[in-house]
Design a protein around this motif. Structure first.
Motif, short mmCIF file in Angstrom:
data_model
loop_
_atom_site.label_atom_id
_atom_site.label_comp_id
_atom_site.label_asym_id
_atom_site.label_seq_id
_atom_site.Cartn_x
_atom_site.Cartn_y
_atom_site.Cartn_z
N TRP A 179 -25.51 -35.84 -1.06
CA TRP A 179 -24.84 -35.47 -2.30
C TRP A 179 -25.48 -36.24 -3.44
CZ3 TRP A 179 -22.60 -39.40 -5.12
CH2 TRP A 179 -22.39 -40.60 -4.43
N LYS A 180 -25.29 -35.76 -4.61
CA LYS A 180 -25.80 -36.44 -5.80
C LYS A 180 -24.80 -36.26 -6.93
CE LYS A 180 -28.61 -32.54 -7.42
NZ LYS A 180 -29.95 -32.09 -7.82
N ARG A 181 -24.74 -37.26 -7.75
CA ARG A 181 -23.81 -37.24 -8.89
C ARG A 181 -24.34 -36.30 -9.97
NH1 ARG A 181 -19.99 -40.77 -10.25
NH2 ARG A 181 -20.75 -42.24 -8.70
N SER A 182 -23.47 -35.54 -10.54
CA SER A 182 -23.87 -34.64 -11.63
C SER A 182 -22.85 -34.73 -12.75
CB SER A 182 -23.97 -33.20 -11.13
OG SER A 182 -22.72 -32.74 -10.66
N ASP A 183 -23.29 -34.41 -13.92
CA ASP A 183 -22.41 -34.44 -15.08
C ASP A 183 -21.44 -33.27 -15.05
OD1 ASP A 183 -23.75 -36.66 -16.03
OD2 ASP A 183 -25.23 -35.44 -17.12
N VAL A 184 -20.32 -33.42 -15.74
CA VAL A 184 -19.35 -32.34 -15.84
C VAL A 184 -19.95 -31.21 -16.67
CG1 VAL A 184 -17.06 -31.68 -16.65
CG2 VAL A 184 -17.43 -33.94 -15.65
N LEU A 185 -19.99 -30.01 -16.07
CA LEU A 185 -20.60 -28.87 -16.76
C LEU A 185 -19.64 -28.33 -17.82
CD1 LEU A 185 -22.06 -27.02 -13.66
CD2 LEU A 185 -23.28 -28.50 -15.27
N GLU A 186 -20.22 -27.89 -18.92
CA GLU A 186 -19.42 -27.32 -20.00
C GLU A 186 -19.10 -25.86 -19.71
OE1 GLU A 186 -18.10 -28.84 -22.54
OE2 GLU A 186 -18.94 -30.75 -21.91
N LEU A 187 -17.86 -25.48 -20.02
CA LEU A 187 -17.47 -24.09 -19.84
C LEU A 187 -18.08 -23.24 -20.94
CD1 LEU A 187 -13.73 -24.65 -18.96
CD2 LEU A 187 -15.40 -23.56 -17.49
N PRO A 188 -18.47 -21.99 -20.61
CA PRO A 188 -19.10 -21.13 -21.63
C PRO A 188 -18.10 -20.69 -22.68
CG PRO A 188 -18.73 -19.92 -19.60
CD PRO A 188 -18.40 -21.35 -19.29
N LEU A 189 -18.55 -20.63 -23.93
CA LEU A 189 -17.71 -20.20 -25.04
C LEU A 189 -18.14 -18.86 -25.61
CD1 LEU A 189 -17.33 -23.59 -26.93
CD2 LEU A 189 -15.66 -22.48 -25.46
N HIS A 190 -19.28 -18.34 -25.14
CA HIS A 190 -19.79 -17.08 -25.66
C HIS A 190 -20.25 -16.21 -24.48
CE1 HIS A 190 -19.63 -18.76 -29.67
NE2 HIS A 190 -20.26 -19.83 -29.21
N PRO A 191 -20.20 -14.89 -24.64
CA PRO A 191 -20.55 -13.98 -23.55
C PRO A 191 -21.97 -14.19 -23.03
CG PRO A 191 -19.46 -12.79 -25.32
CD PRO A 191 -19.72 -14.17 -25.82
N ASP A 192 -22.93 -14.47 -23.91
CA ASP A 192 -24.31 -14.60 -23.46
C ASP A 192 -24.52 -15.85 -22.61
OD1 ASP A 192 -23.80 -16.26 -25.56
OD2 ASP A 192 -25.78 -16.05 -26.48
N GLN A 193 -23.59 -16.81 -22.68
CA GLN A 193 -23.70 -18.00 -21.85
C GLN A 193 -23.15 -17.79 -20.45
OE1 GLN A 193 -21.53 -20.94 -24.05
NE2 GLN A 193 -23.16 -21.27 -25.56
N MET A 194 -22.33 -16.75 -20.27
CA MET A 194 -21.66 -16.55 -18.99
C MET A 194 -22.65 -16.22 -17.88
SD MET A 194 -18.48 -16.87 -18.26
CE MET A 194 -17.53 -16.75 -16.74
N GLU A 195 -23.75 -15.53 -18.22
CA GLU A 195 -24.71 -15.14 -17.21
C GLU A 195 -25.42 -16.35 -16.61
OE1 GLU A 195 -27.39 -12.41 -18.95
OE2 GLU A 195 -25.88 -10.87 -19.34
N HIS A 196 -25.57 -17.42 -17.38
CA HIS A 196 -26.30 -18.59 -16.92
C HIS A 196 -25.36 -19.73 -16.51
CE1 HIS A 196 -29.71 -16.50 -18.63
NE2 HIS A 196 -29.08 -16.43 -19.79
N ALA A 197 -24.07 -19.49 -16.53
CA ALA A 197 -23.11 -20.55 -16.21
C ALA A 197 -22.95 -20.70 -14.71
CB ALA A 197 -21.75 -20.24 -16.86
N HIS A 198 -22.54 -21.90 -14.30
CA HIS A 198 -22.29 -22.17 -12.89
C HIS A 198 -20.84 -21.86 -12.52
CE1 HIS A 198 -26.14 -24.29 -12.22
NE2 HIS A 198 -26.01 -24.64 -13.49
N TYR A 199 -20.05 -21.44 -13.50
CA TYR A 199 -18.64 -21.20 -13.25
C TYR A 199 -18.39 -19.73 -12.95
CZ TYR A 199 -17.44 -25.85 -14.87
OH TYR A 199 -17.34 -27.21 -14.99
N GLY A 200 -17.74 -19.47 -11.81
CA GLY A 200 -17.31 -18.13 -11.47
C GLY A 200 -15.80 -18.06 -11.49
N ALA A 201 -15.26 -16.98 -10.96
CA ALA A 201 -13.80 -16.80 -10.99
C ALA A 201 -13.09 -17.89 -10.21
CB ALA A 201 -13.47 -15.41 -10.43
N ALA A 202 -13.65 -18.29 -9.06
CA ALA A 202 -12.99 -19.31 -8.23
C ALA A 202 -12.94 -20.66 -8.95
CB ALA A 202 -13.73 -19.46 -6.90
N ALA A 203 -14.03 -21.02 -9.63
CA ALA A 203 -14.04 -22.29 -10.35
C ALA A 203 -13.06 -22.27 -11.52
CB ALA A 203 -15.46 -22.57 -10.86
#
Length: 325
Positions: A101-125
């Motif tokens: 495992w490795k430590r990672s920073d808290v990812l920011e939630l997307p605020l715009h539609p064009d960011q959603m495609e590259h985000a690590h957050y899906g419905a479960a998250a």
């Protein structure tokens, strides 16, 4: 210095072995042997302590005492064993285990539609954030991010947000649901104002939009019943103008939701006879048969469901197959 200690150890241990080999050792001979062997063990102990890694040299007395006791209590064998262990450990170390495992920073939630495609957050998250995240601001951002998901995925998450203890989160979720409902209703109003209302395709489009309001789970209770009745009415008009398998299938699904199982079965069978594939109609016919208590017929219809691995319908088919055998 290390070479000098090695030579001293060999010299003292050789002398002790020479003395030990003499016959009829006197007390002085035994004392000489013990002194020579002890000196060999001492120089060996100091040599081993010098080559040890820094973290194993502390505490000094304990580490040196451990080596000395082994070297003194087991002549030759103790020294050879310790030497073998140290040489193996120092020159052939064990491979480092790669961190799992490795430590990672808290990812920011997307605020715009064009960011959603590259985000690590899906419905479960997003669901986990809405359920368990203690930050009110974080949950509000999650609700905002839900607006960029497909409507079928977003609505359950937004309904979950309606149960939040914070007013701002609930209001934001309610506004998002209301926006989706308003958009669909506006499309319905636009279609109703068409100049050529007597078109089967127009009635079918309106019915599909009413069905979408129910299918997405936006409407509940009497309002949902109203939307279903409207969908049924427009589908019947579409059938009168131009019968089609697609409208018959949709009408069967609407009647299933209205719990009119006889009517649903009639239109679903018409859709099947009009050219639709059995696997397209079988799930709804099976649902109607099950609701009417005809379990044998339901099991037969379920056998026509797709067989792809991992599909939910395939799991249902396998369940009924086990139950009927």
């Amino acid at each position: 210095m290390k070479i000098w200690l090695i030579l001293q150890t060999i010299l003292f241990e050789s002398a002790s072995l020479y003395l030990l080999g003499a016959q009829d050792l006197s007390l002085l001979g035994w004392l000489s042997y013990a002194g020579s062997h002890g000196a060999a063990a001492g120089t060996f102990t100091f040599l081993c302590w010098l080559v040890l890694p820094g973290k194993y040299k502390q505490p000094v007395i304990a580490s040196m005492a451990f080596i000395f006791v082994i070297a003194f209590s087991m002549p030759i064998v103790g020294m050879l064993g310790l030497a073998t262990i140290f040489i193996t450990a120092l020159y052939f170390p064990k491979d480092k285990v790669v961190a799992l495992w490795k430590r990672s920073d808290v990812l920011e939630l997307p605020l715009h539609p064009d960011q959603m495609e590259h985000a690590h957050y899906g419905a479960a998250a997003l669901k986990d954030i809405l359920l368990f995240n203690p930050s009110n601001e974080r949950r509000q951002i999650a609700v905002n991010a839900c607006r960029f998901l497909p409507e079928k995925v977003a609505i359950p998450l937004l309904k979950l947000a309606l149960t939040d203890k914070v007013d701002d989160v609930r209001l934001l979720a309610y506004a998002a649901i209301e926006k989706i409902e308003f958009s669909i209703n506006r499309q319905i109003e636009v279609l109703k104002k068409e100049k050529s209302p007597e078109r089967a395709s127009l009635h079918f489009q309106i019915a599909e939009l009413y069905w979408e309001l129910c299918y997405l789970g936006i409407a509940d209770g009497p309002l949902r019943l109203h939307y279903l009745e409207q969908a049924k009415s427009y589908l019947l008009k579409a059938q009168e103008l131009r019968p089609s398998p697609r409208s018959e299938l949709q009408l069967g699904k609407v009647l299933l939701e209205l719990q009119d199982y006889d009517g649903a079965t009639q239109y679903l069978e018409q859709a099947l006879h009009s050219g639709l594939l059995m696997k397209q109609v079988a799930p709804y016919l099976a649902e109607a048969a099950f609701a009417q208590g005809d379990y044998d017929h339901a099991a037969l219809l379920v056998s026509h469901l797709p067989t792809e691995k991992g599909e939910a319908l395939n799991e249902l088919r396998e369940f009924w197959r086990r139950e009927t055998h």
